[in-house]
Enzyme design. Structure first.
Site, PDB file in Angstrom:
ATOM      1  N   LYS A  84     101.061  97.238  22.336  1.00 36.25           N
ATOM      2  CA  LYS A  84     101.415  97.412  23.743  1.00 36.25           C
ATOM      3  C   LYS A  84     102.779  98.052  23.922  1.00 36.25           C
ATOM      4  O   LYS A  84     103.062  98.639  24.951  1.00 36.25           O
ATOM      5  CB  LYS A  84     101.380  96.051  24.443  1.00 36.25           C
ATOM      6  CG  LYS A  84      99.955  95.583  24.634  1.00 36.25           C
ATOM      7  CD  LYS A  84      99.837  94.632  25.769  1.00 36.25           C
ATOM      8  CE  LYS A  84     100.747  93.450  25.588  1.00 36.25           C
ATOM      9  NZ  LYS A  84     100.218  92.444  24.655  1.00 36.25           N
ATOM     10  N   LYS A 114     110.977  97.000  15.485  1.00 32.52           N
ATOM     11  CA  LYS A 114     111.231  96.420  16.812  1.00 32.52           C
ATOM     12  C   LYS A 114     112.679  96.587  17.232  1.00 32.52           C
ATOM     13  O   LYS A 114     112.973  96.717  18.413  1.00 32.52           O
ATOM     14  CB  LYS A 114     110.823  94.947  16.840  1.00 32.52           C
ATOM     15  CG  LYS A 114     109.324  94.770  16.709  1.00 32.52           C
ATOM     16  CD  LYS A 114     108.790  93.600  17.493  1.00 32.52           C
ATOM     17  CE  LYS A 114     107.277  93.724  17.574  1.00 32.52           C
ATOM     18  NZ  LYS A 114     106.589  92.493  17.882  1.00 32.52           N
ATOM     19  N   LYS A 118     100.129 102.186  14.996  1.00 30.87           N
ATOM     20  CA  LYS A 118      99.098 101.152  15.206  1.00 30.87           C
ATOM     21  C   LYS A 118      98.924 100.883  16.708  1.00 30.87           C
ATOM     22  O   LYS A 118      99.850 101.124  17.494  1.00 30.87           O
ATOM     23  CB  LYS A 118      99.448  99.870  14.446  1.00 30.87           C
ATOM     24  CG  LYS A 118     100.611  99.124  15.025  1.00 30.87           C
ATOM     25  CD  LYS A 118     100.804  97.761  14.401  1.00 30.87           C
ATOM     26  CE  LYS A 118     101.942  97.115  15.164  1.00 30.87           C
ATOM     27  NZ  LYS A 118     102.510  95.932  14.700  1.00 30.87           N
TER      28      LYS A 118
HETATM   29  P1  TYM Z   1     100.702  89.577  17.435  1.00 26.76           P
HETATM   30  O1  TYM Z   1     100.762  88.689  18.630  1.00 26.76           O
HETATM   31  O2  TYM Z   1     101.456  90.863  17.477  1.00 26.76           O
HETATM   32  O3  TYM Z   1      99.217  89.931  17.083  1.00 26.76           O
HETATM   33  C1  TYM Z   1      98.206  88.942  16.944  1.00 26.76           C
HETATM   34  C2  TYM Z   1      97.265  89.323  15.805  1.00 26.76           C
HETATM   35  O4  TYM Z   1      96.696  90.608  16.055  1.00 26.76           O
HETATM   36  C3  TYM Z   1      96.899  91.447  14.917  1.00 26.76           C
HETATM   37  N1  TYM Z   1      97.073  92.850  15.359  1.00 26.76           N
HETATM   38  C4  TYM Z   1      96.393  93.891  14.861  1.00 26.76           C
HETATM   39  N2  TYM Z   1      95.406  93.962  13.944  1.00 26.76           N
HETATM   40  C5  TYM Z   1      94.890  95.187  13.683  1.00 26.76           C
HETATM   41  N3  TYM Z   1      95.308  96.327  14.287  1.00 26.76           N
HETATM   42  C6  TYM Z   1      96.291  96.304  15.213  1.00 26.76           C
HETATM   43  N4  TYM Z   1      96.660  97.425  15.818  1.00 26.76           N
HETATM   44  C7  TYM Z   1      96.878  95.032  15.532  1.00 26.76           C
HETATM   45  N5  TYM Z   1      97.840  94.646  16.406  1.00 26.76           N
HETATM   46  C8  TYM Z   1      97.953  93.307  16.272  1.00 26.76           C
HETATM   47  C9  TYM Z   1      98.162  90.928  14.265  1.00 26.76           C
HETATM   48  O5  TYM Z   1      98.224  91.304  12.912  1.00 26.76           O
HETATM   49  C10 TYM Z   1      97.998  89.442  14.467  1.00 26.76           C
HETATM   50  O6  TYM Z   1      97.187  88.883  13.442  1.00 26.76           O
HETATM   51  N6  TYM Z   1     103.958  87.429  14.292  1.00 26.76           N
HETATM   52  C11 TYM Z   1     102.598  87.385  14.805  1.00 26.76           C
HETATM   53  C12 TYM Z   1     102.251  86.064  15.480  1.00 26.76           C
HETATM   54  C13 TYM Z   1     102.499  84.834  14.663  1.00 26.76           C
HETATM   55  C14 TYM Z   1     101.704  84.386  13.586  1.00 26.76           C
HETATM   56  C15 TYM Z   1     102.298  83.162  13.165  1.00 26.76           C
HETATM   57  C16 TYM Z   1     100.562  84.885  12.960  1.00 26.76           C
HETATM   58  C17 TYM Z   1     103.500  83.942  14.823  1.00 26.76           C
HETATM   59  N7  TYM Z   1     103.385  82.935  13.951  1.00 26.76           N
HETATM   60  C18 TYM Z   1     101.772  82.447  12.098  1.00 26.76           C
HETATM   61  C19 TYM Z   1     100.036  84.150  11.887  1.00 26.76           C
HETATM   62  C20 TYM Z   1     100.652  82.948  11.486  1.00 26.76           C
HETATM   63  C21 TYM Z   1     102.415  88.477  15.835  1.00 26.76           C
HETATM   64  O7  TYM Z   1     103.373  88.947  16.415  1.00 26.76           O
HETATM   65  O8  TYM Z   1     101.131  88.757  16.141  1.00 26.76           O
END
Ligand code: TYM
Length: 324
Positions: free
Chosen positions: A194, A111, A191
């Site tokens: 967005k 990032k 992956k």
């Molecule tokens: P975020 O908002 O980027 O994504 C939400 C969830 O979607 C999953 N994900 C994917 N899984 C498979 N293939 C992909 N291409 C893909 N893109 C996204 C992510 O793995 C996620 O499970 N840091 C986290 C949010 C967060 C969080 C937490 C998660 C903040 N605090 C505590 C678990 C527990 C994030 O940015 O997810």
């Protein structure tokens, strides 16, 4: 067993979020107490998320989650910034987090390449994520593969806190299953996300013709000789097909592929059809929910329920470290 997971309000729920996380969140509701959090403080670390977008994005996301089957009666659904205990615990946990561990986080490295201004919160982000989870003494965290490293760090933070201040936090385990790594159709080496632009993700609620166009444009290969290993783009199409199609359809296409007679056009058409079948109820419910849910009331109730768990945990933490 207590489940916690979070998702950033950044505008669109895409197939990576859906297959990697949300579909499993829905299943887990049957088995455990679940907390699902819209992590707006996390979204603030992204310089592309402006104030108006952030103000609106959580509303759409809550409706998306409900349309997918998250039930706010059964699960605790809330916004991170409505529960101030998250940021307070974050500071305390930062004091048992190693700088070196944070510097090793792959997501930070990636990032920080995308942003011109690398804010300190982007670096600190995994500590807030650990606080999100540990605040509820959660032991299972359903996420996509890209979050596994953050989960490992959450476990280390829990361990370090426990060994310094006495056993309190369970070590949270990532729940990762099929669909945990959905790749971009336009560039299967990265992956689905967005940040790379609209061609690199497919939104669950996108117009059907856009989904069709993106599936058709998916990168494949010039056709392989029988028995040769699948190229990443084709493997990605197959892995999504497996999530939405009956096994006999999948095995039929797999056979054709291994014999060298598969037309990717047919594979894509089948994938599109099965995908739309999977998403149809979600898309229909999303439209219905738009007019029928009082989101402000829902968020207030969710935050209230979350704080009932969070407050006593934070009070205990304050006592353990000597703040109270
Ligand atoms: P975020 O908002 O980027 O994504 C939400 C969830 O979607 C999953 N994900 C994917 N899984 C498979 N293939 C992909 N291409 C893909 N893109 C996204 C992510 O793995 C996620 O499970 N840091 C986290 C949010 C967060 C969080 C937490 C998660 C903040 N605090 C505590 C678990 C527990 C994030 O940015 O997810």
């Amino acid at each position: 067993m207590r489940v916690f997971s979070g998702i950033q309000p950044t505008g669109v729920l895409h197939l990576g979020n859906y297959f990697g996380a949300v579909r499993r969140w829905v299943e887990l509701q049957e088995q455990a107490q679940c907390l699902y959090c819209v992590v707006d403080y996390h979204a603030l670390t992204n310089e592309a998320t402006g104030p108006d977008e952030l103000r609106d994005a959580w509303r759409g996301l809550i409706l998306d989650l409900m349309a997918c089957g998250i039930d706010p009666e059964r699960s605790i659904v809330f916004r991170q910034s409505d529960v101030p205990e998250h940021t307070e615990l974050c500071w305390i946990l930062g004091c048992v987090t190693s700088f070196g561990d944070l510097a090793r986080m792959t997501q930070f490295k990636e990032k920080s390449k995308e942003q011109v201004f690398i804010n300190a919160s982007l670096f600190y982000y995994p500590v807030l994520q650990a606080a999100d989870i540990l605040l509820y003494l959660a032991d299972r965290v359903p996420v996509g593969e890209d979050q596994v490293q953050h989960l490992e760090l959450s476990r280390r933070i829990a361990r370090r806190f426990n060994s310094r201040f006495g056993e309190l936090f369970p070590e949270p385990e990532a729940v990762v299953g099929q669909g945990a790594r959905v790749m971009s159709f336009a560039d299967p080496s990265r992956k689905m996300s967005k940040s790379a632009g609209p061609e690199h993700y497919i939104g669950v609620n996108e117009p059907e013709e856009d989904i069709l166009r993106k599936v058709k444009a998916g990168v494949t290969d010039p056709g392989l000789t029988p028995g040769q290993e699948m190229s990443p783009g084709v493997a990605n199409l197959f892995s999504i097909l497996e999530l939405v199609a009956p096994p006999d359809i999948v095995s039929q296409f797999r056979e054709q592929h291994s014999e060298g007679g598969l037309l990717y056009r047919d594979l894509k058409q089948a994938l599109f059809q099965q995908l739309m079948e999977e998403l149809a109820p979600v898309r229909r419910r999303r439209a219905e929910l738009e007019s029928s849910v009082d989101l402000d009331e829902l968020m207030m109730a969710g935050a209230h329920r979350a704080r009932e768990i969070a407050e006593p945990v934070l009070a205990e933490v304050r006592t353990r470290v000597g703040l109270a």
